[in-house]
Design a protein around this motif. Structure first.
Motif, PDB file in Angstrom:
ATOM      1  N   SER A   1       0.830  -1.197   0.000  1.00 30.78           N
ATOM      2  CA  SER A   1       0.000   0.000   0.000  1.00 30.78           C
ATOM      3  C   SER A   1       0.869   1.254   0.000  1.00 30.78           C
ATOM      4  O   SER A   1       1.806   1.389   0.796  1.00 30.78           O
ATOM      5  CB  SER A   1      -0.907  -0.008   1.237  1.00 30.78           C
ATOM      6  N   GLY A   2       0.592   2.158  -0.919  1.00 33.68           N
ATOM      7  CA  GLY A   2       1.325   3.415  -1.004  1.00 33.68           C
ATOM      8  C   GLY A   2       2.569   3.367  -1.866  1.00 33.68           C
ATOM      9  O   GLY A   2       3.210   4.402  -2.085  1.00 33.68           O
ATOM     10  N   LEU A   3       2.916   2.195  -2.381  1.00 31.94           N
ATOM     11  CA  LEU A   3       4.092   2.069  -3.242  1.00 31.94           C
ATOM     12  C   LEU A   3       3.619   2.033  -4.693  1.00 31.94           C
ATOM     13  O   LEU A   3       3.156   1.004  -5.179  1.00 31.94           O
ATOM     14  CB  LEU A   3       4.883   0.811  -2.889  1.00 31.94           C
ATOM     15  N   HIS A   4       3.732   3.159  -5.375  1.00 33.63           N
ATOM     16  CA  HIS A   4       3.198   3.298  -6.719  1.00 33.63           C
ATOM     17  C   HIS A   4       4.252   3.828  -7.679  1.00 33.63           C
ATOM     18  O   HIS A   4       5.170   4.560  -7.273  1.00 33.63           O
ATOM     19  CB  HIS A   4       2.010   4.271  -6.736  1.00 33.63           C
ATOM     20  N   LEU A   5       4.110   3.474  -8.952  1.00 35.11           N
ATOM     21  CA  LEU A   5       4.915   4.058 -10.011  1.00 35.11           C
ATOM     22  C   LEU A   5       4.009   4.885 -10.911  1.00 35.11           C
ATOM     23  O   LEU A   5       2.991   4.386 -11.402  1.00 35.11           O
ATOM     24  CB  LEU A   5       5.610   2.974 -10.838  1.00 35.11           C
ATOM     25  N   THR A   6       4.384   6.135 -11.128  1.00 31.39           N
ATOM     26  CA  THR A   6       3.637   7.026 -12.018  1.00 31.39           C
ATOM     27  C   THR A   6       4.635   7.743 -12.916  1.00 31.39           C
ATOM     28  O   THR A   6       5.855   7.569 -12.807  1.00 31.39           O
ATOM     29  CB  THR A   6       2.836   8.065 -11.226  1.00 31.39           C
ATOM     30  N   ARG A   7       4.133   8.563 -13.785  1.00 29.01           N
ATOM     31  CA  ARG A   7       4.998   9.322 -14.692  1.00 29.01           C
ATOM     32  C   ARG A   7       5.865  10.315 -13.917  1.00 29.01           C
ATOM     33  O   ARG A   7       6.914  10.750 -14.401  1.00 29.01           O
ATOM     34  CB  ARG A   7       4.143  10.045 -15.733  1.00 29.01           C
ATOM     35  N   GLU A   8       5.419  10.669 -12.729  1.00 27.80           N
ATOM     36  CA  GLU A   8       6.190  11.610 -11.903  1.00 27.80           C
ATOM     37  C   GLU A   8       7.240  10.921 -11.037  1.00 27.80           C
ATOM     38  O   GLU A   8       8.035  11.582 -10.385  1.00 27.80           O
ATOM     39  CB  GLU A   8       5.242  12.404 -10.993  1.00 27.80           C
ATOM     40  N   SER A   9       7.249   9.604 -11.020  1.00 29.57           N
ATOM     41  CA  SER A   9       8.236   8.879 -10.208  1.00 29.57           C
ATOM     42  C   SER A   9       9.643   9.176 -10.712  1.00 29.57           C
ATOM     43  O   SER A   9       9.879   9.241 -11.925  1.00 29.57           O
ATOM     44  CB  SER A   9       7.971   7.377 -10.277  1.00 29.57           C
ATOM     45  N   PRO A  10      10.611   9.349  -9.802  1.00 26.34           N
ATOM     46  CA  PRO A  10      11.975   9.732 -10.206  1.00 26.34           C
ATOM     47  C   PRO A  10      12.782   8.548 -10.733  1.00 26.34           C
ATOM     48  O   PRO A  10      13.811   8.151 -10.174  1.00 26.34           O
ATOM     49  CB  PRO A  10      12.572  10.287  -8.914  1.00 26.34           C
ATOM     50  N   LEU A  11      12.316   7.996 -11.840  1.00 29.55           N
ATOM     51  CA  LEU A  11      12.995   6.843 -12.435  1.00 29.55           C
ATOM     52  C   LEU A  11      14.317   7.264 -13.067  1.00 29.55           C
ATOM     53  O   LEU A  11      14.442   8.343 -13.652  1.00 29.55           O
ATOM     54  CB  LEU A  11      12.099   6.201 -13.490  1.00 29.55           C
ATOM     55  N   LYS A  12      15.293   6.394 -12.995  1.00 33.09           N
ATOM     56  CA  LYS A  12      16.582   6.619 -13.628  1.00 33.09           C
ATOM     57  C   LYS A  12      16.414   6.622 -15.147  1.00 33.09           C
ATOM     58  O   LYS A  12      15.694   5.777 -15.689  1.00 33.09           O
ATOM     59  CB  LYS A  12      17.542   5.509 -13.209  1.00 33.09           C
ATOM     60  N   PRO A  13      17.035   7.541 -15.861  1.00 32.40           N
ATOM     61  CA  PRO A  13      16.962   7.500 -17.334  1.00 32.40           C
ATOM     62  C   PRO A  13      17.477   6.150 -17.851  1.00 32.40           C
ATOM     63  O   PRO A  13      18.538   5.681 -17.443  1.00 32.40           O
ATOM     64  CB  PRO A  13      17.881   8.652 -17.764  1.00 32.40           C
ATOM     65  N   GLY A  14      16.694   5.528 -18.726  1.00 35.40           N
ATOM     66  CA  GLY A  14      17.082   4.237 -19.261  1.00 35.40           C
ATOM     67  C   GLY A  14      16.635   3.049 -18.441  1.00 35.40           C
ATOM     68  O   GLY A  14      16.799   1.900 -18.866  1.00 35.40           O
TER      69      GLY A  14
ATOM     70  N   ASP B   1       2.718   3.638 -19.886  1.00 35.20           N
ATOM     71  CA  ASP B   1       2.688   2.671 -20.988  1.00 35.20           C
ATOM     72  C   ASP B   1       3.386   3.181 -22.238  1.00 35.20           C
ATOM     73  O   ASP B   1       3.972   2.394 -22.992  1.00 35.20           O
ATOM     74  CB  ASP B   1       1.241   2.298 -21.339  1.00 35.20           C
ATOM     75  N   ASP B   2       3.325   4.485 -22.487  1.00 42.33           N
ATOM     76  CA  ASP B   2       3.920   5.026 -23.711  1.00 42.33           C
ATOM     77  C   ASP B   2       5.293   5.644 -23.471  1.00 42.33           C
ATOM     78  O   ASP B   2       5.744   6.499 -24.229  1.00 42.33           O
ATOM     79  CB  ASP B   2       2.977   6.045 -24.366  1.00 42.33           C
ATOM     80  N   THR B   3       5.969   5.198 -22.406  1.00 45.15           N
ATOM     81  CA  THR B   3       7.323   5.679 -22.120  1.00 45.15           C
ATOM     82  C   THR B   3       8.337   4.567 -22.392  1.00 45.15           C
ATOM     83  O   THR B   3       7.979   3.383 -22.423  1.00 45.15           O
ATOM     84  CB  THR B   3       7.461   6.119 -20.645  1.00 45.15           C
ATOM     85  N   PRO B   4       9.607   4.925 -22.566  1.00 41.59           N
ATOM     86  CA  PRO B   4      10.640   3.885 -22.776  1.00 41.59           C
ATOM     87  C   PRO B   4      10.839   2.975 -21.576  1.00 41.59           C
ATOM     88  O   PRO B   4      11.485   1.929 -21.695  1.00 41.59           O
ATOM     89  CB  PRO B   4      11.904   4.709 -23.054  1.00 41.59           C
ATOM     90  N   HIS B   5      10.309   3.363 -20.422  1.00 43.28           N
ATOM     91  CA  HIS B   5      10.433   2.518 -19.227  1.00 43.28           C
ATOM     92  C   HIS B   5       9.570   1.264 -19.330  1.00 43.28           C
ATOM     93  O   HIS B   5       9.805   0.304 -18.601  1.00 43.28           O
ATOM     94  CB  HIS B   5      10.017   3.301 -17.982  1.00 43.28           C
ATOM     95  N   ASN B   6       8.580   1.269 -20.192  1.00 43.13           N
ATOM     96  CA  ASN B   6       7.639   0.158 -20.291  1.00 43.13           C
ATOM     97  C   ASN B   6       8.274  -1.035 -20.991  1.00 43.13           C
ATOM     98  O   ASN B   6       8.389  -1.074 -22.213  1.00 43.13           O
ATOM     99  CB  ASN B   6       6.372   0.607 -21.042  1.00 43.13           C
TER     100      ASN B   6
END
Length: 358
Positions: free
Chosen positions: A289-302, A320-325
């Motif tokens: 609970s509370g652990l989510h991934l969104t477009r605003e999440s600070p994901l590492k490039p690549g 879904d339409d990002t390179p992270h997918n």
């Protein structure tokens, strides 16, 4: 004209069978062919990730990449063979990907999707059901909400059984699909010791003691400790490992760390694996609970995101339409890794590796 009416007037585009094909080709070319590890799987049950080592996994990935990248050269090695697809727990991707894999290999499928339609409803033992299965098919794929179900059938089985998920215990072929995806993303990870600075950091949002996908994935990652710099378990549960589970993984060479917050570690992670569902009996519980991934999440490039699916609110569709997918590619690749495994188990590996003459 409504949106639905416009969609109905739009002609469907043929599926591009070559999309992303350079990934499996790159993997195929990076792993030298060696059929011996796969021959060791012939006529064997597949129940746990512990049955696999680095050599078997590398050759399974190579064969899966061969299936994925050169389908026009493929023989039909399972023609005349019958798969018993016994799914006593709800499933979409696992059941259909196994059945798709078997059909693509030329075999026929018999499906059970409700235990109430079998002798189990009359109190028949799993051992007796296994005895009957021996007469009806060549391989069984079993999913059950009971941890012991697959083990209870072993003593009377004379045909191989593949574990497609048993309670909260294991899901080895899902873990193979997960690692196959990582191998296509970074084929060099299979080629021997990776320099310390080039090893990947894997974040797993889940609970290893209660999620079969996570348990099996950790066991397979432990086959490649020289390629994985660190595995970070992200969980807000007080207890995350069964007795001896963490010790087994660390003795195999994995470096493990457990944290309770996701965003602070995301910029460090090359692979982010997220799951939120753990099967318990005939139902499931939501964890994380509370652990989510969104477009605003600070994901590492690549960085790439993996998810065994089905997903809920923990993984936003806006990614879904990002390179992270890579989670949709992960689901696609599951068909090919299961093709490779099933071919090996029924001892037809030589028929696949012999390419037709020009």
């Amino acid at each position: 004209m409504t949106t639905h009416e416009r969609l109905l007037q739009r002609p469907l585009q043929p599926k591009d069978g070559t999309a992303g094909i350079e990934r499996p080709r790159g993997l195929l070319e990076s792993v030298p062919e060696d059929p011996e590890p796969l021959l060791e799987l012939a006529s064997r049950h597949v129940v746990s990730s512990r049955q696999f080592d680095r050599a078997k996994l590398a050759q399974l990935f190579r064969l899966a990449a061969q299936y994925e990248s050169t389908p026009q050269l493929m023989h039909l090695p399972l023609t005349g063979k019958i798969l018993i697809s016994a799914f006593y727990e709800p499933s979409t991707r696992t059941r259909l990907s196994f059945e798709s894999a078997w059909h693509r290999l030329g075999g026929a499928v018999m499906s059970i999707t409700d235990p109430k339609s079998t002798g189990i409803a009359k109190g028949e033992s799993l051992a007796d059901i296994a005895e009957m299965f021996n007469n009806y098919g060549d391989v069984i794929v079993l999913r059950s909400s009971e941890d012991q179900a697959v083990y209870d059938m072993l003593d009377t089985l004379r045909i191989p059984i593949v574990n497609a998920g048993n309670g909260i215990d294991e899901h080895p072929t899902q873990a193979m699909a997960d690692l196959y995806t990582i191998a296509k993303w970074r084929p060099e990870l299979l080629q021997g010791p990776v320099p310390e600075g080039e090893r990947i950091r894997v974040g797993i949002i889940g609970v290893p003691s209660r999620m079969r996908t996570v348990r099996s994935l950790l066991l397979l990652l432990a086959c490649f400790p020289e390629a994985v710099g660190e595995v970070v378990i992200v969980s807000n549960e007080p207890e995350n490992f069964d007795a001896g589970q963490r010790k087994e993984l660390e003795e195999a060479g994995l470096r493990l760390r457990v944290v309770g917050e996701l965003d602070p570690v995301l910029p460090e992670l090359d692979v982010v694996y997220i799951n939120a569902i753990a099967w318990v009996g005939d139902s499931f519980e939501s964890l994380g609970s509370g652990l989510h991934l969104t477009r605003e999440s600070p994901l590492k490039p690549g960085a790439i995101i993996l998810h065994p699916l089905a997903r809920g609110k923990e993984l936003a569709t806006e990614l879904d339409d990002t390179p992270h997918n890579w989670y949709f590619a992960q689901a696609r690749g599951a068909v090919f890794i299961r093709m490779a495994l099933l071919t090996s188990v029924v001892r037809r590996i030589s028929a696949v590796m012999d390419t037709p003459e020009e």
